[in-house]
Motif scaffolding. Sequence first.
Motif, short mmCIF file in Angstrom:
data_model
loop_
_atom_site.label_atom_id
_atom_site.label_comp_id
_atom_site.label_asym_id
_atom_site.label_seq_id
_atom_site.Cartn_x
_atom_site.Cartn_y
_atom_site.Cartn_z
N THR A 9 6.52 52.81 55.27
CA THR A 9 5.04 52.31 54.51
C THR A 9 5.53 51.97 53.00
O THR A 9 5.18 50.88 52.49
CB THR A 9 4.17 53.48 54.49
N PHE A 10 6.35 52.88 52.38
CA PHE A 10 6.63 52.88 51.08
C PHE A 10 8.17 52.91 50.98
O PHE A 10 8.80 53.90 51.51
CB PHE A 10 5.97 53.60 49.85
N ILE A 11 8.80 52.17 50.16
CA ILE A 11 10.28 52.73 49.57
C ILE A 11 10.09 52.94 48.08
O ILE A 11 9.62 52.15 47.32
CB ILE A 11 11.19 51.55 49.98
N SER A 12 10.83 54.18 47.71
CA SER A 12 10.77 54.63 46.39
C SER A 12 12.08 54.30 45.76
O SER A 12 12.88 55.34 45.74
CB SER A 12 10.13 56.01 46.26
N PRO A 13 12.60 53.20 45.06
CA PRO A 13 13.79 53.26 44.52
C PRO A 13 13.45 53.95 42.97
O PRO A 13 12.23 53.83 42.46
CB PRO A 13 13.97 51.66 44.01
N PHE A 14 14.46 54.66 42.53
CA PHE A 14 14.17 55.28 41.34
C PHE A 14 14.85 54.66 39.94
O PHE A 14 16.23 54.76 40.06
CB PHE A 14 15.11 56.64 41.54
N ILE A 15 14.02 54.09 39.44
CA ILE A 15 14.65 53.33 38.32
C ILE A 15 15.23 53.73 37.15
O ILE A 15 16.45 53.70 36.88
CB ILE A 15 13.37 52.37 37.71
N ASN A 29 6.54 57.46 53.02
CA ASN A 29 7.20 57.18 51.59
C ASN A 29 8.60 57.47 51.68
O ASN A 29 8.86 58.78 51.83
CB ASN A 29 6.36 57.80 50.65
N VAL A 30 9.57 56.68 52.09
CA VAL A 30 11.11 57.06 51.90
C VAL A 30 11.71 57.09 50.42
O VAL A 30 11.57 56.05 49.59
CB VAL A 30 12.01 56.19 52.55
N THR A 31 11.84 58.10 50.11
CA THR A 31 12.26 58.68 48.61
C THR A 31 13.84 58.55 48.10
O THR A 31 14.58 58.64 49.18
CB THR A 31 11.48 59.61 48.24
N LEU A 32 14.11 58.69 46.95
CA LEU A 32 15.33 58.92 46.58
C LEU A 32 16.34 57.77 46.90
O LEU A 32 17.51 57.68 47.54
CB LEU A 32 15.94 60.11 46.95
N GLU A 66 6.02 48.59 51.40
CA GLU A 66 5.81 48.11 49.85
C GLU A 66 6.67 48.80 48.99
O GLU A 66 7.14 49.90 49.22
CB GLU A 66 4.39 49.00 49.59
N ILE A 67 7.00 48.32 47.93
CA ILE A 67 8.12 48.42 47.21
C ILE A 67 7.16 49.27 45.92
O ILE A 67 6.37 48.95 45.38
CB ILE A 67 8.89 47.42 46.40
N LEU A 68 7.70 50.78 45.97
CA LEU A 68 6.98 51.66 44.89
C LEU A 68 7.84 52.03 44.06
O LEU A 68 8.85 52.95 44.08
CB LEU A 68 6.45 52.74 45.94
N ALA A 81 0.50 60.55 52.69
CA ALA A 81 2.06 59.54 52.90
C ALA A 81 3.00 60.55 52.86
O ALA A 81 3.33 61.28 51.92
CB ALA A 81 2.25 58.46 51.89
N VAL A 82 3.72 61.07 54.11
CA VAL A 82 4.78 61.79 54.30
C VAL A 82 6.02 61.25 53.42
O VAL A 82 6.51 60.37 53.96
CB VAL A 82 5.11 62.33 55.66
#
Length: 218
Positions: free
Chosen positions: A124-130, A105-108, A159-161, A81-82
């Motif tokens: 495909t994924f969203i990466s919220p930083f808790i 995967n969209v990060t930050l 998908e919420i990652l 996953a890029v």
Amino acid sequence: MKFFVDTAEIEEIRALAETGMVDGVTTNPSLIMKSGRNILEVTKEICDLVPGPVSAETVATDAEGMIAEGRKLAAIAPNIAVKVPLTWEGLKACKALTDEGRMVNVTLCFSANQALLAAKAGATFISPFIGRLDDIGMDGMELIQEIRQIYDNYHFSTEILAASIRTVNHVKAAALIGADVITAPPAVIKALASHPLTDKGLDAFLKDWAKTGQTILG
Ligand code: G3P
């Protein structure tokens, strides 16, 4: 809920994978730096070990550069996953790479509106930083709740990652909200199994068992 392990340490991934707890892996430039390994080599080893999605992060800051790096990373294995950052350029790269059929995967991600944009860009994924929101006195879990509601309102399949997970309580809260995936360091995943009453109970059972003088295997 899927468990991704947030590390580029191959031995830690191997040990956890044996328990069946590893549905995927996330890495980032800091984790690659910590591992001391070459990104292409270590990512290939991780992909050979774990069949689920393995996130590998681009470092270009323009969409064109992210797309080129993304294609190179995706060529490592079909389960890559890029990872691209949640910038306008990252969203452009997300759209282009997902249009090519790649996982992205969209990060930050630090706001619900950012997550909305990522979903619209086909992430495909969203990466919220808790943890990093908690670090500055905000409520990281509130963001997971908001994104869950928005994605459910509009039936987005992104998908919420939940990322930047630092504690077992983060895992429980993310699960209660319905995050699709958590990514956490191996120590946090292992700590999920611990409870002082489990240790105390086991100790008492073993002491009583010793008094019976029996063995199960004979
Ligand atoms: O994968 C990125 C994320 O999990 C980072 O966590 O602890 O460095 O904020 P942390």
